[in-house]
Design an enzyme around this catalytic site. Sequence first.
Site, PDB file in Angstrom:
ATOM      1  N   ASN A 206       0.864  -1.190   0.000  1.00  0.00           N
ATOM      2  CA  ASN A 206       0.000   0.000   0.000  1.00  0.00           C
ATOM      3  C   ASN A 206       0.900   1.240   0.000  1.00  0.00           C
ATOM      4  O   ASN A 206       2.102   1.123   0.213  1.00  0.00           O
ATOM      5  CB  ASN A 206      -0.936  -0.030   1.218  1.00  0.00           C
ATOM      6  CG  ASN A 206      -0.153  -0.084   2.503  1.00  0.00           C
ATOM      7  OD1 ASN A 206       0.615   0.812   2.806  1.00  0.00           O
ATOM      8  ND2 ASN A 206      -0.302  -1.170   3.267  1.00  0.00           N
ATOM      9  N   LYS A 333     -12.813  -0.881  16.652  1.00  0.00           N
ATOM     10  CA  LYS A 333     -11.435  -1.400  16.666  1.00  0.00           C
ATOM     11  C   LYS A 333     -10.831  -1.341  18.077  1.00  0.00           C
ATOM     12  O   LYS A 333     -10.071  -2.225  18.460  1.00  0.00           O
ATOM     13  CB  LYS A 333     -10.549  -0.636  15.670  1.00  0.00           C
ATOM     14  CG  LYS A 333     -10.795  -1.122  14.245  1.00  0.00           C
ATOM     15  CD  LYS A 333     -10.027  -0.391  13.195  1.00  0.00           C
ATOM     16  CE  LYS A 333     -10.569  -0.813  11.831  1.00  0.00           C
ATOM     17  NZ  LYS A 333     -10.048  -0.023  10.733  1.00  0.00           N
TER      18      LYS A 333
HETATM   19  N1  CTP Z   1      -2.951  -3.731  12.309  1.00  0.00           N
HETATM   20  C1  CTP Z   1      -2.083  -4.721  12.729  1.00  0.00           C
HETATM   21  N2  CTP Z   1      -2.027  -5.915  12.034  1.00  0.00           N
HETATM   22  C2  CTP Z   1      -2.816  -6.119  10.956  1.00  0.00           C
HETATM   23  C3  CTP Z   1      -3.703  -5.098  10.529  1.00  0.00           C
HETATM   24  C4  CTP Z   1      -3.739  -3.913  11.226  1.00  0.00           C
HETATM   25  O1  CTP Z   1      -1.374  -4.544  13.716  1.00  0.00           O
HETATM   26  N3  CTP Z   1      -2.741  -7.273  10.310  1.00  0.00           N
HETATM   27  C5  CTP Z   1      -3.012  -2.471  13.083  1.00  0.00           C
HETATM   28  C6  CTP Z   1      -2.575  -1.252  12.309  1.00  0.00           C
HETATM   29  O2  CTP Z   1      -1.215  -0.989  12.490  1.00  0.00           O
HETATM   30  C7  CTP Z   1      -3.450  -0.161  12.908  1.00  0.00           C
HETATM   31  C8  CTP Z   1      -4.708  -0.872  13.329  1.00  0.00           C
HETATM   32  O3  CTP Z   1      -4.347  -2.254  13.400  1.00  0.00           O
HETATM   33  O4  CTP Z   1      -2.896   0.404  14.079  1.00  0.00           O
HETATM   34  C9  CTP Z   1      -5.896  -0.701  12.412  1.00  0.00           C
HETATM   35  O5  CTP Z   1      -5.596  -1.075  11.124  1.00  0.00           O
HETATM   36  P1  CTP Z   1      -6.665  -0.963   9.909  1.00  0.00           P
HETATM   37  O6  CTP Z   1      -6.021  -1.528   8.709  1.00  0.00           O
HETATM   38  O7  CTP Z   1      -7.233   0.380   9.842  1.00  0.00           O
HETATM   39  O8  CTP Z   1      -7.832  -1.840  10.406  1.00  0.00           O
HETATM   40  P2  CTP Z   1      -8.075  -3.367  10.401  1.00  0.00           P
HETATM   41  O9  CTP Z   1      -8.134  -3.767  11.818  1.00  0.00           O
HETATM   42  O10 CTP Z   1      -7.106  -4.073   9.513  1.00  0.00           O
HETATM   43  O11 CTP Z   1      -9.534  -3.435   9.845  1.00  0.00           O
HETATM   44  P3  CTP Z   1     -10.118  -3.126   8.394  1.00  0.00           P
HETATM   45  O12 CTP Z   1      -8.972  -3.323   7.423  1.00  0.00           O
HETATM   46  O13 CTP Z   1     -11.183  -4.128   8.305  1.00  0.00           O
HETATM   47  O14 CTP Z   1     -10.618  -1.726   8.446  1.00  0.00           O
END
Ligand code: CTP
Length: 398
Positions: A206, A333
Amino acid sequence: MKRVILGITGGIAAYKAAEVVRGLCTRGIEVHVLMTEAATRFITPLTMQTLSGNPVVVDMFAEPRVWNVQHVAYAKRADLVLVAPATASFIGRLAAGIADDMVCATILATTAPVLIAPAMNSQMYRHPAVQANLVRLRKMGYHLIAPDVGELACGDRGEGRLADVSQIIDQVLGHLQRKADLAGKRILVTAGPTREFIDPVRFISNPSSGKMGYALAAAARDRGAQVVLVSGPTAQVPPPGVEVIQVTTTAEMLAAVLEHFPQMDVVIKAAAVVDYRPQTTAEHKMKKGSEKYVLTLERNPDILKMLGGRKGDKILVGFAAETQDLIENAREKIRAKNLDLIVANDVGQRGAGFGTDTNIASIVHRDGTIRELPLCSKLELAHHILDEVVALTGGEKD
Ligand code: CTP
């Protein structure tokens, strides 16, 4: 209220000092401007007086309008002295300790931190005399804000353009906010994207630039914390004084985070972790074949959720990048990952999100309280987040 003394010396970039004054004043900083005679050829004292709301001093021998024995008075009252732009001759005078203008005299008399932002033609900047003077200034403990590379007023391209105004303001704020309210705390920050390889030359990722995480690491370091930065691939320069662990995949990030987690007081997960990875990674570069190609992905572990499961008394801060239902998603979250805070940003808005230098965010607490923040630089946002962390650790919040 913090007080900055801004010295302006005589170069074409002096006009940008007007933006610096405005930027500092809008952040509630009291600004007093000192100008050399040469600077007044480029921008008028009246402009600077109007923008700063304070009288400007050019002539050391003029009747004092604010404080008596002027250069000493300004020197004593400064929380910080900034010189922008700093010309070659000013740099030479200061390096030699010559105090025949208000800017140099004030700097010689101050114990406040001094930030110097040089701006000049690139040949002049590279001249050995100028470079030697800059080395001397650095050794004397002055902080240099390196000039940018770019189009110069003389038509040349090269190094020597005054650093970006937002960059100068960030540096000033960073120095002013330097307080030791995180001294003794161990903070782990994750930054940047992760990559998941399809074959040796292709990956899923990304556009995360890592700027937010690097700003957090630098800000936490400045506030006295011991910082470990676990970073995915980015173009950011590692902040000095921070332990940096470079990783590529989510599995590597997970391993590095778990290894350091037991020793940490605070974990801030600013990384944009790739949620799915290819089920298999081809050993060799894949050749194109049929018209359609279906890639099967599998879920990556949620690093933050795993930390939430073993939280104890550690403070966990997450980020939520959303394009809709910002606050509801952030609250969900916090609950799902057992966090103390989440920094929610609407990446659909201008000035927020991936690759930008600024961000618009809301800090959402576990108890539902929300602190909405205006558009600010990523470094400013980092300090706002750390203010909340300090408050949670029972420290002072200002
Ligand atoms: N995060 C993490 N490990 C993952 C995905 C996310 O530690 N595999 C952490 C990110 O660093 C961030 C938080 O979780 O601090 C939220 O990440 P985000 O991508 O916004 O949300 P997701 O929990 O992945 O949910 P979604 O993609 O469904 O919005």
